[in-house]
Design an enzyme around this catalytic site. Structure first.
Site, short mmCIF file in Angstrom:
data_model
loop_
_atom_site.label_atom_id
_atom_site.label_comp_id
_atom_site.label_asym_id
_atom_site.label_seq_id
_atom_site.Cartn_x
_atom_site.Cartn_y
_atom_site.Cartn_z
N ARG A 37 0.86 -1.17 0.00
CA ARG A 37 0.00 0.00 0.00
C ARG A 37 0.91 1.24 0.00
NH1 ARG A 37 -3.47 2.32 4.98
NH2 ARG A 37 -4.67 3.89 3.85
N HIS A 38 0.45 2.28 -0.64
CA HIS A 38 1.20 3.53 -0.72
C HIS A 38 1.52 4.10 0.67
CE1 HIS A 38 -2.36 5.80 0.49
NE2 HIS A 38 -3.04 5.00 -0.32
N GLU A 84 1.85 7.27 3.51
CA GLU A 84 0.80 8.13 4.08
C GLU A 84 0.63 9.42 3.29
OE1 GLU A 84 0.21 9.01 8.60
OE2 GLU A 84 1.21 10.77 7.72
N THR A 85 -0.60 9.91 3.25
CA THR A 85 -0.93 11.23 2.72
C THR A 85 -1.55 12.06 3.84
OG1 THR A 85 -3.22 10.74 2.11
CG2 THR A 85 -1.52 10.12 0.51
N ASP A 86 -1.71 13.35 3.58
CA ASP A 86 -2.37 14.20 4.58
C ASP A 86 -3.80 13.75 4.84
OD1 ASP A 86 -0.13 15.75 5.01
OD2 ASP A 86 -0.76 17.38 3.67
N ASN A 140 -4.88 10.63 4.66
CA ASN A 140 -4.78 9.46 5.55
C ASN A 140 -4.67 9.91 7.00
OD1 ASN A 140 -2.65 7.62 3.27
ND2 ASN A 140 -4.82 7.32 3.62
N ARG A 169 0.25 8.86 -5.26
CA ARG A 169 0.67 8.34 -3.96
C ARG A 169 1.18 6.91 -4.07
NH1 ARG A 169 -5.04 8.94 -3.83
NH2 ARG A 169 -6.25 7.11 -3.17
N GLU A 189 -7.42 3.34 -6.88
CA GLU A 189 -8.32 3.19 -5.75
C GLU A 189 -9.77 3.30 -6.22
OE1 GLU A 189 -9.02 1.77 -3.25
OE2 GLU A 189 -8.20 2.85 -1.52
#
Length: 198
Positions: free
Chosen positions: A13-14, A16-18, A20, A69, A99
Site C-alpha cells: 500500500r502507498h 501516508e498522505t495528509d 490518511n 501516492r 483506488e
C-alpha cells in the site's frame, strides 16, 4: 465472475498522505504523499532491497496504480533496489489498480457507511460499488502475473486490497498499514498473508 489465479504475489500500500492522517476518504482523488509517506516509501524500498541484496529475488517486476501516492511509492522501491543491487526492475502502471471511486464521499471523514459499501447495500453517489472494484482488482493482478517471469509487486491502495482479500476468501475489512510490504501465498488451506517485518 473473474477468478484470482492461485499464484504468489507481493503487495504494498502507498505511503501516508495528509488525508490518511486526517482519516478522510481519498478514493480516486490524487492526493500526494506527505513527508511521513515519503519516509515510509523510502523505508519500504530499503526493506525490499535488503531481500535482493541477500540473494533473494522475491519479485521480478512492479505494477502500480497510476495515482501519484502509489506510483511515487513504487518509484522509491524500484530506485532503492537498483541503487543497492544494480537490478533495474520494470515498473509499469495499470489503471485498474486505481483506488475505488468514492464519489461524493471523497474528502469526507470515513464512517459507518464503509461497512455497508463492502456489504453491497450502499454505494456513494457517483461512486463505484465493491463488486466492480473487486473484479477489476482481480483482472489487474492476473495481468500483472503475466507481465514478468516471476511474482509481481503490486503497489496500490487500501480499499483495492480489500477487494483482493475478498477474492482470496479472507476477512475483508482489515486495514493494511501504509507502506508495509506484504507477501500473499496460496496454500492448500487457503491464502496466507505475511507482512515483511521492519
Amino acid at each position: 465472475m473473474t477468478q484470482l489465479r492461485a499464484e504468489p504475489y507481493w503487495f504494498l500500500r502507498h505511503g501516508e498522505t495528509d488525508w490518511n492522517a486526517r482519516h478522510l476518504s481519498q478514493g480516486r482523488t490524487d492526493i500526494p504523499l506527505n513527508e511521513t509517506g515519503l519516509t515510509q516509501a523510502r523505508l519500504a524500498g530499503r526493506q525490499l532491497a535488503d531481500l535482493f541484496e541477500a540473494g533473494v529475488r522475491p519479485f521480478t517486476h512492479i505494477v502500480s496504480s497510476p495515482l501519484k501516492r502509489a506510483f511515487v511509492t513504487a518509484e522509491h522501491v524500484r530506485d532503492a533496489i537498483r541503487d543497492r543491487t544494480g537490478i533495474d526492475l520494470p515498473l509499469t502502471k495499470d489503471a485498474d489498480l486505481q483506488e475505488v471511486s468514492f464519489g461524493v464521499q471523497e474528502g469526507e471523514p470515513m464512517g459507518d457507511w464503509y461497512n455497508t459499501w463492502i456489504a453491497g447495500t450502499f454505494v456513494p453517489e457517483k461512486g463505484e460499488d465493491f463488486i466492480t472494484l473487486k473484479t477489476r482488482g482481480i483482472q489487474a493482478l492476473n495481468r500483472a502475473q503475466d507481465a514478468g517471469e516471476g511474482a509481481p509487486l503490486i503497489v496500490a491502495h487500501g480499499a483495492l486490497f480489500r477487494g483482493l482479500r475478498a477474492a482470496m476468501g479472507l476477512e475483508i475489512n482489515v486495514r493494511l498499514p501504509n507502506a508495509m510490504p506484504l507477501k500473499a501465498t496460496p496454500e492448500e488451506e487457503g491464502w496466507v498473508l505475511k507482512l515483511l517485518s521492519a
